[in-house]
Design a protein around this motif. Structure first.
Motif, PDB file in Angstrom:
ATOM      1  N   PRO A  24      51.680 -17.145  89.320  1.00 11.64           N
ATOM      2  CA  PRO A  24      50.870 -18.339  88.143  1.00 11.64           C
ATOM      3  C   PRO A  24      49.502 -18.074  88.017  1.00 11.64           C
ATOM      4  CG  PRO A  24      51.366 -19.448  90.364  1.00 11.64           C
ATOM      5  CD  PRO A  24      51.702 -17.904  90.637  1.00 11.64           C
ATOM      6  N   VAL A  25      49.166 -17.813  86.873  1.00  8.98           N
ATOM      7  CA  VAL A  25      47.556 -17.592  86.532  1.00  8.98           C
ATOM      8  C   VAL A  25      47.377 -18.356  85.226  1.00  8.98           C
ATOM      9  CG1 VAL A  25      48.026 -15.143  87.199  1.00  8.98           C
ATOM     10  CG2 VAL A  25      48.184 -15.696  84.851  1.00  8.98           C
ATOM     11  N   ASN A  44      46.554 -19.140  90.323  1.00 14.63           N
ATOM     12  CA  ASN A  44      46.627 -20.605  90.793  1.00 14.63           C
ATOM     13  C   ASN A  44      47.098 -20.388  92.084  1.00 14.63           C
ATOM     14  OD1 ASN A  44      47.281 -23.060  91.384  1.00 14.63           O
ATOM     15  ND2 ASN A  44      48.278 -23.394  89.262  1.00 14.63           N
ATOM     16  N   VAL A  45      46.069 -20.587  92.998  1.00 19.49           N
ATOM     17  CA  VAL A  45      46.316 -20.364  94.490  1.00 19.49           C
ATOM     18  C   VAL A  45      46.820 -21.513  94.932  1.00 19.49           C
ATOM     19  CG1 VAL A  45      44.364 -18.726  94.828  1.00 19.49           C
ATOM     20  CG2 VAL A  45      43.951 -20.956  94.980  1.00 19.49           C
ATOM     21  N   VAL A  46      47.023 -22.715  94.414  1.00 20.49           N
ATOM     22  CA  VAL A  46      47.566 -23.993  94.799  1.00 20.49           C
ATOM     23  C   VAL A  46      49.147 -23.693  94.846  1.00 20.49           C
ATOM     24  CG1 VAL A  46      48.279 -26.050  94.383  1.00 20.49           C
ATOM     25  CG2 VAL A  46      45.934 -25.696  94.105  1.00 20.49           C
ATOM     26  N   LYS A  47      49.563 -22.805  93.793  1.00 20.81           N
ATOM     27  CA  LYS A  47      51.101 -22.643  93.789  1.00 20.81           C
ATOM     28  C   LYS A  47      51.352 -21.115  94.374  1.00 20.81           C
ATOM     29  CE  LYS A  47      52.330 -24.971  89.515  1.00 20.81           C
ATOM     30  NZ  LYS A  47      53.544 -25.333  88.775  1.00 20.81           N
ATOM     31  N   ARG A  48      50.379 -20.289  94.303  1.00 27.99           N
ATOM     32  CA  ARG A  48      50.798 -18.911  94.927  1.00 27.99           C
ATOM     33  C   ARG A  48      49.302 -18.028  94.617  1.00 27.99           C
ATOM     34  NH1 ARG A  48      55.110 -14.463  93.495  1.00 27.99           N
ATOM     35  NH2 ARG A  48      54.875 -13.291  95.350  1.00 27.99           N
ATOM     36  N   GLU A  49      48.985 -17.310  95.661  1.00 27.66           N
ATOM     37  CA  GLU A  49      47.934 -16.156  95.606  1.00 27.66           C
ATOM     38  C   GLU A  49      48.378 -15.118  94.844  1.00 27.66           C
ATOM     39  OE1 GLU A  49      46.517 -15.596  99.453  1.00 27.66           O
ATOM     40  OE2 GLU A  49      45.403 -17.379  99.396  1.00 27.66           O
ATOM     41  N   TRP A  50      47.448 -14.266  94.211  1.00 28.86           N
ATOM     42  CA  TRP A  50      47.559 -13.124  93.366  1.00 28.86           C
ATOM     43  C   TRP A  50      47.959 -12.113  94.539  1.00 28.86           C
ATOM     44  CZ3 TRP A  50      48.819 -11.094  89.140  1.00 28.86           C
ATOM     45  CH2 TRP A  50      48.513  -9.634  88.838  1.00 28.86           C
ATOM     46  N   LYS A  56      39.759 -13.627  93.005  1.00 24.30           N
ATOM     47  CA  LYS A  56      39.644 -15.048  92.828  1.00 24.30           C
ATOM     48  C   LYS A  56      39.931 -14.903  91.077  1.00 24.30           C
ATOM     49  CE  LYS A  56      38.550 -16.133  96.775  1.00 24.30           C
ATOM     50  NZ  LYS A  56      39.563 -16.360  97.398  1.00 24.30           N
ATOM     51  N   SER A  57      39.835 -13.717  90.632  1.00 23.16           N
ATOM     52  CA  SER A  57      40.175 -13.540  89.015  1.00 23.16           C
ATOM     53  C   SER A  57      40.504 -12.084  88.987  1.00 23.16           C
ATOM     54  CB  SER A  57      38.936 -13.934  87.872  1.00 23.16           C
ATOM     55  OG  SER A  57      38.172 -12.772  88.095  1.00 23.16           O
ATOM     56  N   ILE A  58      41.372 -11.823  88.017  1.00 20.93           N
ATOM     57  CA  ILE A  58      41.724 -10.349  87.829  1.00 20.93           C
ATOM     58  C   ILE A  58      41.427  -9.873  86.324  1.00 20.93           C
ATOM     59  CG2 ILE A  58      43.687 -10.362  89.530  1.00 20.93           C
ATOM     60  CD1 ILE A  58      45.482 -10.758  86.990  1.00 20.93           C
ATOM     61  N   LYS A  92      45.716 -19.520  77.003  1.00 15.90           N
ATOM     62  CA  LYS A  92      44.189 -19.524  77.185  1.00 15.90           C
ATOM     63  C   LYS A  92      43.891 -20.568  76.167  1.00 15.90           C
ATOM     64  CE  LYS A  92      39.961 -17.971  75.871  1.00 15.90           C
ATOM     65  NZ  LYS A  92      39.239 -19.018  75.026  1.00 15.90           N
ATOM     66  N   ASN A  93      44.119 -20.793  75.064  1.00 15.92           N
ATOM     67  CA  ASN A  93      43.707 -21.903  74.231  1.00 15.92           C
ATOM     68  C   ASN A  93      44.195 -23.114  74.538  1.00 15.92           C
ATOM     69  OD1 ASN A  93      42.582 -19.901  72.584  1.00 15.92           O
ATOM     70  ND2 ASN A  93      44.340 -19.747  71.302  1.00 15.92           N
ATOM     71  N   SER A  94      45.245 -23.296  75.258  1.00 19.57           N
ATOM     72  CA  SER A  94      45.812 -24.491  75.460  1.00 19.57           C
ATOM     73  C   SER A  94      45.447 -24.787  77.188  1.00 19.57           C
ATOM     74  CB  SER A  94      47.343 -24.533  75.737  1.00 19.57           C
ATOM     75  OG  SER A  94      47.989 -23.611  76.537  1.00 19.57           O
ATOM     76  N   GLY A  95      44.897 -23.960  77.714  1.00 10.29           N
ATOM     77  CA  GLY A  95      44.614 -24.022  78.987  1.00 10.29           C
ATOM     78  C   GLY A  95      45.492 -24.272  80.202  1.00 10.29           C
ATOM     79  N   SER A  96      46.930 -23.731  79.673  1.00  8.18           N
ATOM     80  CA  SER A  96      47.858 -24.074  80.558  1.00  8.18           C
ATOM     81  C   SER A  96      48.267 -22.792  81.535  1.00  8.18           C
ATOM     82  CB  SER A  96      49.150 -24.322  79.533  1.00  8.18           C
ATOM     83  OG  SER A  96      49.477 -23.190  78.837  1.00  8.18           O
TER      84      SER A  96
END
Length: 134
Positions: A24-25, A44-50, A56-58, A92-96
């Motif tokens: 999840p990203v 989204n590290v709350v759900k699962r780390e990369w 912290k970003s890719i 990206k546009n919706s922030g979802s």
């Protein structure tokens, strides 16, 4: 109906055979220019780390390799690549949140948290990177 069931079963068997994963990203930025693309995603590290926990970003960048994927109609195609880019842009546009991952060796690590791709595939609301032939 039977064709869609058969294709779904084929896809699931393909994913299990080839290996891969998704995460999840949140898409922070995206740039699309002709057949080139790049985007920055924040896991989204709350759900699962990369897969690389220190990221912290890719950043994923690549060029859709038209010749490489020319003989494919499914699951990799230019249409699926465009749908993947549209899904990333919408996220990206919706922030979802969107699930992004790879199939096989679909992401080639260039440097810390920077990856290369040769095409994206959109399946079941998820975006997968592909690098080598399927």
């Amino acid at each position: 109906m039977k064709l869609s069931i058969a294709f779904t079963l084929y896809l699931f068997s393909f994913l299990s055979y080839a290996g891969g994963d998704h995460f999840p990203v949140f898409i922070k930025s995206i740039d699309i220019s002709d057949n080139k693309f790049s985007f920055v995603a924040e896991p989204n590290v709350v759900k699962r780390e990369w897969m690389d926990a220190e990221c912290k970003s890719i950043k994923v960048s690549g060029t859709y390799d038209r010749l490489k994927w020319l003989r494919y109609s499914a699951p990799m195609s230019q249409d699926s690549h465009k749908k993947a880019l549209e899904a990333l842009l919408l996220a990206k546009n919706s922030g979802s949140l969107i699930y992004f991952g790879y199939i096989g060796a679909g992401l080639i690590k260039e440097a810390n948290c920077n990856y290369k791709s040769k095409g994206l595939m959109y399946e079941n609301t998820m975006v997968y990177s592909i690098y080598h032939s399927i």
